[in-house]
Design an enzyme around this catalytic site. Structure first.
Site, PDB file in Angstrom:
ATOM      1  N   LYS A  89      13.381  55.785 -13.775  1.00  0.00           N
ATOM      2  CA  LYS A  89      11.739  55.736 -13.415  1.00  0.00           C
ATOM      3  C   LYS A  89      10.915  55.830 -14.443  1.00  0.00           C
ATOM      4  O   LYS A  89       9.836  55.156 -14.480  1.00  0.00           O
ATOM      5  CB  LYS A  89      11.473  56.864 -12.339  1.00  0.00           C
ATOM      6  CG  LYS A  89      12.180  56.473 -10.922  1.00  0.00           C
ATOM      7  CD  LYS A  89      11.667  57.534 -10.065  1.00  0.00           C
ATOM      8  CE  LYS A  89      11.698  57.247  -8.496  1.00  0.00           C
ATOM      9  NZ  LYS A  89      13.282  57.394  -8.346  1.00  0.00           N
ATOM     10  N   GLU A 111       1.597  58.750  -6.344  1.00  0.00           N
ATOM     11  CA  GLU A 111       2.113  59.358  -4.935  1.00  0.00           C
ATOM     12  C   GLU A 111       3.836  59.785  -5.079  1.00  0.00           C
ATOM     13  O   GLU A 111       4.236  58.955  -6.155  1.00  0.00           O
ATOM     14  CB  GLU A 111       2.015  58.546  -3.818  1.00  0.00           C
ATOM     15  CG  GLU A 111       3.267  57.300  -3.439  1.00  0.00           C
ATOM     16  CD  GLU A 111       3.486  56.385  -4.591  1.00  0.00           C
ATOM     17  OE1 GLU A 111       2.426  56.096  -5.588  1.00  0.00           O
ATOM     18  OE2 GLU A 111       4.542  55.869  -4.880  1.00  0.00           O
ATOM     19  N   SER A 377      21.746  54.756 -12.152  1.00  0.00           N
ATOM     20  CA  SER A 377      20.321  54.794 -12.217  1.00  0.00           C
ATOM     21  C   SER A 377      19.963  56.001 -12.398  1.00  0.00           C
ATOM     22  O   SER A 377      18.856  56.422 -13.002  1.00  0.00           O
ATOM     23  CB  SER A 377      19.687  54.403 -10.578  1.00  0.00           C
ATOM     24  OG  SER A 377      20.119  55.328  -9.842  1.00  0.00           O
TER      25      SER A 377
HETATM   26  C1  LIG Z   1      13.943  56.879  -7.318  1.00  0.00           C
HETATM   27  C2  LIG Z   1      15.176  56.717  -7.553  1.00  0.00           C
HETATM   28  C3  LIG Z   1      16.151  55.436  -6.717  1.00  0.00           C
HETATM   29  C4  LIG Z   1      15.536  54.660  -5.903  1.00  0.00           C
HETATM   30  O1  LIG Z   1      14.320  54.075  -6.188  1.00  0.00           O
HETATM   31  P1  LIG Z   1      14.204  52.537  -6.736  1.00  0.00           P
HETATM   32  O2  LIG Z   1      12.986  51.925  -7.000  1.00  0.00           O
HETATM   33  O3  LIG Z   1      15.081  51.619  -5.309  1.00  0.00           O
HETATM   34  O4  LIG Z   1      15.085  52.278  -7.978  1.00  0.00           O
HETATM   35  C5  LIG Z   1      17.307  55.279  -7.259  1.00  0.00           C
HETATM   36  N1  LIG Z   1      17.921  55.987  -8.176  1.00  0.00           N
HETATM   37  C6  LIG Z   1      17.347  57.287  -8.698  1.00  0.00           C
HETATM   38  C7  LIG Z   1      18.393  57.925  -9.451  1.00  0.00           C
HETATM   39  C8  LIG Z   1      16.239  57.453  -8.589  1.00  0.00           C
HETATM   40  O5  LIG Z   1      15.699  58.570  -8.916  1.00  0.00           O
END
Ligand SMILES: *Cc1c(COP(=O)(O)O)cnc(C)c1O
Length: 394
Positions: A89, A111, A377
């Site tokens: 993020k 938000e 992610s």
């Molecule tokens: C917020 C988050 C997501 C989901 O958000 P996307 O916009 O779909 O990427 C996925 N994985 C992690 C680790 C997150 O913090």
């Protein structure tokens, strides 16, 4: 067929800017400036320097030996969990704060649902010394105390949204109201590839650093810049957009999107937007979203807070409808099992969002010589309590 955004801000039938008149000047200022500013060499230099020295990029592309052996294929992990703050993020919030500064803004609003985007925003505001206000549903504030504490420690003000279900959509409404009232000095940092054009494209471009790095890294690891399959979990879709970005028009690459089925697609407790969604408008863009027959947005459910969103970004709606991407949904139980497996096979505890992507391997076979890149992610530290409760670890 074109898979990236067009001149008018659409991905096929999806996207656009469906906003109230009073928000038009804010969104229009962004639309007219975002490409020009982000293309400036001075912007690029500042962005890349922060990604390198502050975020810790490039993140490794790691060959997961034991996981590959188990599933008899070649699995590479793109280690976004190693980014500062623990997930992808921050790539986006760094990009947007630099843009906001160049637009002369001295106040940031955001938000947040689970608090991860709020933390990523509060982080870059502290870095730049800019005022930060994060809107968060009052119920979410109760549920996500550690992230609320992080935001406060980083100097942000967390404002509770008291209306409706007191969750993410109510926080979003409050943020939009704030932006309408403060059009000159305030920038609104949206946390995923959602919202009115140009947000989905802007956020996708900031996250595209992920696939740009994968191209270079695969070149040295495999002698070619592309994998056979690229896999990501999809909440709003920003980490997915980032790892798909440079492969959207590359037909040799199969794109796989993993959504949260919650307790099961047909249980009424799910967040599998592609399976359950219909065309509609949410947060200013036309996309697929979960709704009742008369068009009320349905409350989504997933064990992972980051996938608990009733829509998907317009890029993903188009990838689904056009058949360019393969969409898979994974239940809570499947994701938790996959999270435990990754921990024990590779020594990496993933975020529960990310664990959904890994559950794919139980569901679908890949060839032994195929190269599969999974976007890891985020890290699982924030989810430890959920893992503890689920697996009775204490
Ligand atoms: C917020 C988050 C997501 C989901 O958000 P996307 O916009 O779909 O990427 C996925 N994985 C992690 C680790 C997150 O913090």
């Amino acid at each position: 067929m074109q898979y990236n955004v067009n001149e008018k801000g659409y991905y096929g039938d999806f996207g656009g800017a469906y906003i109230p008149e009073m928000l038009y000047p804010n969104v229009e200022e962004l639309r007219l400036n975002y490409k020009k500013i982000t293309a400036e060499p001075e912007f690029q230099e500042a962005f890349n320097a922060l990604l390198k020295d502050y975020v810790g990029r490039p993140t490794p592309l790691y060959f997961a030996k034991r996981l590959s052996k188990k599933y008899n294929t070649k699995i590479y992990l793109k280690r976004e969990d190693l980014c500062h703050t623990g997930a992808h993020k921050v790539n986006n919030t760094i990009g947007q704060i630099l843009l906001a500064q160049r637009l002369g803004k001295n106040r940031i609003i955001a938000e947040t649902g689970a608090g991860q985007h709020g933390v990523a925003t509060a982080t870059v505001c502290a870095l730049m010394g800019i005022q930060c206000i994060v809107y968060m549903g009052a119920v979410d504030i109760q549920r996500q105390a550690p992230n609320v504490a992080r935001m406060k420690m980083l100097g942000a003000e967390v404002r509770p949204a008291q209306s409706g279900s007191k969750t993410l959509k109510d926080a979003t409404n409050e943020a939009i109201r704030d932006w309408i009232n403060n059009p000159v000095d305030t920038h609104y940092i949206i946390g995923s590839v959602v919202g009115p054009h140009p947000y989905p494209d802007m956020v996708a471009r900031f996250q595209a650093v992920i696939s740009a790095e994968v191209q270079n890294q695969l070149e040295s690891l495999e002698g070619r810049t592309y994998p056979d399959h690229v896999v990501a979990c999809v909440g709003g879709g920003s980490n997915a957009a980032g790892i798909y970005y440079h492969y959207l028009e590359e037909k040799r690459v199969n794109i796989i999107a993993v959504e949260a089925a919650g307790k099961g697609i047909d249980t009424g407790e799910s967040a599998a937007t592609s399976a359950l969604g219909k065309e509609g408008i949410i947060h200013g863009s036309k996309t697929l979203l979960m709704q009742t027959p008369d068009g009320q947005i349905t409350e989504p459910y997933s064990i992972s807070a980051g996938l608990d969103y009733p829509g998907v970004g317009p890029m993903h709606a188009h990838l689904f409808r056009s058949g360019r991407a393969e969409f898979v949904s994974i239940t809570d139980d499947e994701a938790m099992t996959a999270g435990l497996e990754l921990s024990q096979l590779e020594g990496i505890i993933p975020a529960i969002e990310t664990a959904h992507a890994f559950a794919l391997f139980e569901q679908r076979p890949f060839g032994p010589e195929e190269v599969v890149v999974v976007n890891l992610s985020g890290r699982g530290d924030k989810d430890l309590n959920t893992y503890i409760d689920y697996f009775k670890l204490t």
